[in-house]
Design a protein around this motif. Structure first.
Motif, short mmCIF file in Angstrom:
data_model
loop_
_atom_site.label_atom_id
_atom_site.label_comp_id
_atom_site.label_asym_id
_atom_site.label_seq_id
_atom_site.Cartn_x
_atom_site.Cartn_y
_atom_site.Cartn_z
N LEU A 262 0.68 -1.41 0.03
CA LEU A 262 0.04 -0.05 -0.03
C LEU A 262 0.86 1.23 -0.16
N SER A 263 0.35 2.13 -0.54
CA SER A 263 1.02 3.45 -0.51
C SER A 263 1.28 4.13 0.96
N ARG A 264 2.63 4.88 1.19
CA ARG A 264 2.73 5.18 2.65
C ARG A 264 2.77 6.91 2.36
N ALA B 192 -5.96 6.24 -0.68
CA ALA B 192 -6.08 6.55 0.80
C ALA B 192 -5.53 7.86 0.95
N SER B 193 -5.02 8.72 0.14
CA SER B 193 -4.54 9.93 0.43
C SER B 193 -6.04 10.85 0.22
N ASP C 126 0.43 0.49 7.53
CA ASP C 126 1.12 0.26 6.21
C ASP C 126 1.10 1.79 5.36
N GLU C 127 0.47 2.86 5.92
CA GLU C 127 0.05 3.91 5.02
C GLU C 127 0.29 5.13 5.55
N ARG D 258 -9.12 -2.30 5.52
CA ARG D 258 -7.89 -2.77 5.65
C ARG D 258 -7.74 -4.01 6.64
N ARG E 159 -3.89 1.47 -5.94
CA ARG E 159 -3.13 0.89 -4.87
C ARG E 159 -3.93 0.80 -3.64
N THR E 160 -5.25 0.32 -3.78
CA THR E 160 -6.11 0.23 -2.66
C THR E 160 -6.66 -1.39 -2.71
#
Length: 757
Positions: A12-14, A160-161, A232-233, A327, A350-351
């Motif tokens: 996942l994107s951080r 997520a963002s 994770d993000e 999640r 990326r979800t």
């Protein structure tokens, strides 16, 4: 299949900041607690009970938030309570934790969607717009709930963002509006102090009703759970996750208390609309819509303000719960607790797209099939179960794995805070039956369904993780008798195998015991666990050498395990295999600093549920003179028994030594007589010696000059003393060149606690 595995292994994107995840937590909390809970709570517990409900829940929620904060700082990855339970209690409990967490979050999402729908439809009804729609109010609420759910399911799919940015906007909006409501209540009271009379009677139905209202509104404080899912993000998770949890609890508790105060003083005592009722009775009479009726009386544009507040609050909470539930189901799919496709990630956004789809389906079904009172109660009871488990995980992980983990935050006053939290959660869950008996049907039914899925699917497919204890090979000897004495020998390499063999042989001969030989396989971090057995070479060589010697005489089992912590793996093996005595090597000398409090050896000595024998430089094992320094206690008694077993097989002589420093009297003769039956040697082989001296260590070393072996009980000193000073066995091992055996006895009560707790 390879392609699927590659997709699922994607990360996942951080990119979430401290502000974003704090707002996500606040947004999840302020969703229905005020708008649905206030009206119901004030009718049950009264005006003072309403304030106390949110204040006390804030305190108890902070306890569990601190537990989440500590665990998230040490285990910062998606999954939350599911990950904590996996590491603390193993696969079956972790499945239930994830199952609870997924369902609790989805039910909460349904609650927030319904809250949005109820208040939006209410506002449209007051404007007369619902007369233009050919559906009933109930149907309109269900349709609206489905539409808002679909909107935020799509928002979560976008990333997520983006999810967090939208959620942060709505959360800031709701905080501002609720802050305005709270300030308005204070201003109205300052201008008209007579409104404080609305707090009389303060608790009209008694203190016991607080347990009911606290349990019902507990769902309004579980925002730290969604923060845990962002491991994770989030940027710098060890720092930001704990801070976000603490900040979010403080923010919402202050807002809840302020809004509750404004609700109580919203209507002036004696107003015509009350029809002779007390203000709190009139608000409570309207149930989940009571807060809206109170706000309409408090502010000139109360209905509009209320509608805006609900839009901001319920949508931000819905957004957060969808994120959280997705999640945890993704994490369970990643570990193959749920089917592997739950871990599929959208290549573009990326979800976790599949997990999101299933979460959305459950939210929509619950929102359209259950009345809101049952939805709210079901959400609260599932979160109470979940948080109880998280507090238990904290106790288990802190006590058994503290040295293995890197912490960014550690809870103060451990373990009292998680214990208090567990007790409070049990009480609140038990009292929820007064609000909804249906919730106590839904929750157990979901648990039973989860147990069936775990047994039929997950148990045989779950992917191992490095924090687990894995059995790589386990060969059992035939015809083991129930209740026979069992010895476990922990071996690392062939270099110390011979000494362990000779020592074990003496004990086995005396106890007619069976032997369990175990090797904990070291696996480098970069090596996959599927290749762990490839690193068992030295252990196999050592075990092979021991089996050649022991198998002709005794029943021998062999085991190869993997555990990130040698001590935790050994203790777990001792518990699982019901071992009566553990024998392990100890090299002393330059490595003696490892034998201090917090080290591998001392962790085993402190937590082992069975007697422990630590062997150093045992050599050929031809001992004619054995020195046993004693000073009383069960460790000295075990040292005498061990010396007797070794002397019997080597025909050696035992010298029982007491160094008298003059500080206290010790009757060595009486002590030996009390333990005489445990020493299987003749009187001619046993001698007692008392030596006056100021320095105990020097006296023992001097007396050992004519001895072949020293057997000593572990120190009886408190742990604080051991942290600041070397114990007598440590110093003795550093200074003497003689072979040495140290023993630690475990009493029945301590053994029971260590074995089962």
């Amino acid at each position: 299949m390879n392609k699927e595995t590659h997709d699922i292994s994607s990360e996942l994107s951080r990119d979430l900041s401290l502000f974003q995840i704090t707002m996500m937590g606040v947004g999840m909390m302020i969703g229905a607690g005020v708008f649905i809970g206030v009206g119901n709570c004030i009718g049950i517990a009264g005006p003072g009970g309403l304030i106390l409900t949110f204040a006390l829940n804030g305190i108890f929620a902070m306890f569990t938030a601190m537990a989440y904060a500590e665990l998230c700082s040490a285990i910062p990855k998606a999954g939350g309570a599911y990950n904590f339970a996996r590491i603390g209690f193993g696969r079956n409990v972790s499945f239930l934790a994830g199952w609870f967490e997924w369902f609790a979050s989805t039910i909460a999402g349904s609650l927030y969607a319904l809250t949005f729908a109820i208040y939006v439809v209410r506002y449209f009804t007051q404007l007369g717009l619902m007369d233009l729609v050919p559906v009933s109010t109930g149907s309109a609420e269900k349709i609206t709930a489905v539409l808002i759910s679909l909107l935020f399911i799509y928002t979560n799919f976008r990333g997520a963002s983006e999810t967090s940015n939208i959620g942060s906007f709505f959360t800031l909006g709701q905080c501002v509006i609720l802050g305005i409501i709270a300030i308005t209540g204070v201003i109205v009271t300052i201008l008209d102090p007579g409104r404080l009379a609305n707090f009389t009677p303060f608790l009209p139905n008694g203190w016991s009703k607080l347990l009911v209202t606290m349990g019902f509104t507990y769902v309004a404080f579980e925002g730290y759970e969604v923060i845990a899912q962002a491991g994770d993000e989030v940027i710098n998770p060890r720092r930001n996750l704990p801070l976000a949890m603490i900040y979010s609890i403080v923010i919402v508790t202050v807002l809840y208390i302020g809004v509750s105060f404004a609700t109580v003083v919203a209507i002036k005592l004696g107003s015509p609309q009350l029809n002779g009722l007390q203000p709190w009775e009139w608000i409570g009479k309207h149930g989940p819509r009571g807060f809206g009726e109170a706000l309409a009386s408090l502010m000139p544009c109360g209905n509009l303000v209320l509608t805006l507040a609900v839009i901001f609050a319920s949508t931000s909470a819905l957004n957060a719960t969808i994120f959280s539930a997705t999640r945890v189901s993704y994490a369970m799919g990643r570990d193959n607790m749920l089917p592997l496709f739950f871990a599929k990630i959208s290549p573009k956004h990326r979800t976790p797209s599949v997990a999101l789809a299933f979460t959305g389906i459950v939210i929509i079904i619950m929102a359209t099939c259950l009345p809101i009172i049952h939805v709210a109660s079901s959400a609260s009871i599932m979160f109470l179960f979940l948080f109880l488990l998280v507090n238990a995980c904290l106790i288990k992980i802190r006590t058994s794995m503290r040295d293995e983990l890197t912490y960014g935050y550690m809870m103060p006053l451990f373990p009292w805070i998680p214990i208090i939290a567990i007790i409070s959660q049990v009480l609140l869950a038990a009292n929820l039956g007064h609000m909804s008996k249906t919730a106590w049907i839904i929750a157990p039914s979901w648990i039973i369904a989860g147990l069936v899925i775990y047994q039929c699917y997950s148990k045989s497919r779950v992917t191992p993780i490095r924090e687990e204890i894995l059995v790589l090979e386990d060969e059992q000897a035939p015809h083991q008798k129930k209740g026979e004495f069992r010895i476990m020998v922990a071996v690392a390499n062939p270099d110390n195998a011979l000494g362990l063999i000779r020592n074990t042989n003496a004990v086995c001969h005396a106890k007619n015991a069976s032997v369990e030989i175990i090797h904990m396989v070291p696996v480098p971090e970069q090596v996959p666990l599927s290749d762990a057995i490839l690193y068992a070479g030295k252990g196999k060589e050592a075990i092979g050498e021991m089996m050649l010697y022991l198998m002709p005489r005794f029943k021998v089992n062999t085991t190869f395990w993997y555990c990130r912590s040698f001590a935790r793996g050994i203790i777990s093996a001792v518990r699982q295999k019901n071992i009566d005595m553990l024998v392990m090597g100890w090299h002393g000398g330059e490595t003696m600093h490892k034998f201090r409090i917090g080290s591998t050896s001392n962790a085993i000595l402190d937590k082992s549920p069975c007697n422990v024998m630590v062997v150093r430089d045992y050599g050929q094992g031809n001992f004619k003179n054995i020195l046993v320094p004693i000073n009383g206690g069960q460790n000295s008694a075990l040292a005498l028994e061990t010396a007797g077993m070794i002397a019997e097989t080597t025909h050696g002589k035992i010298t029982v030594l007491n160094v008298s420093t003059g500080k206290r009297s010790f009757d060595i003769g009486n002590f030996v007589m009390q333990n005489r039956e445990r020493i299987p040697v003749s009187d001619e082989q046993l001698a007692i010696r008392i030596v006056p001296a100021r320095n105990v260590i020097n006296a023992i070393i001097k007396e050992s000059e004519s001895s072949d072996l020293i057997i000593i009980g572990a120190t009886q000193n408190p742990k604080v003393h051991d942290i600041l000073h070397h114990s007598t066995p440590e110093i003795l091992a550093e200074l003497t060149t003689k072979p040495l055996v140290m023993v630690k006895a475990t009493g029945k009560i301590r053994s029971y606690i260590n074995r089962w707790v």
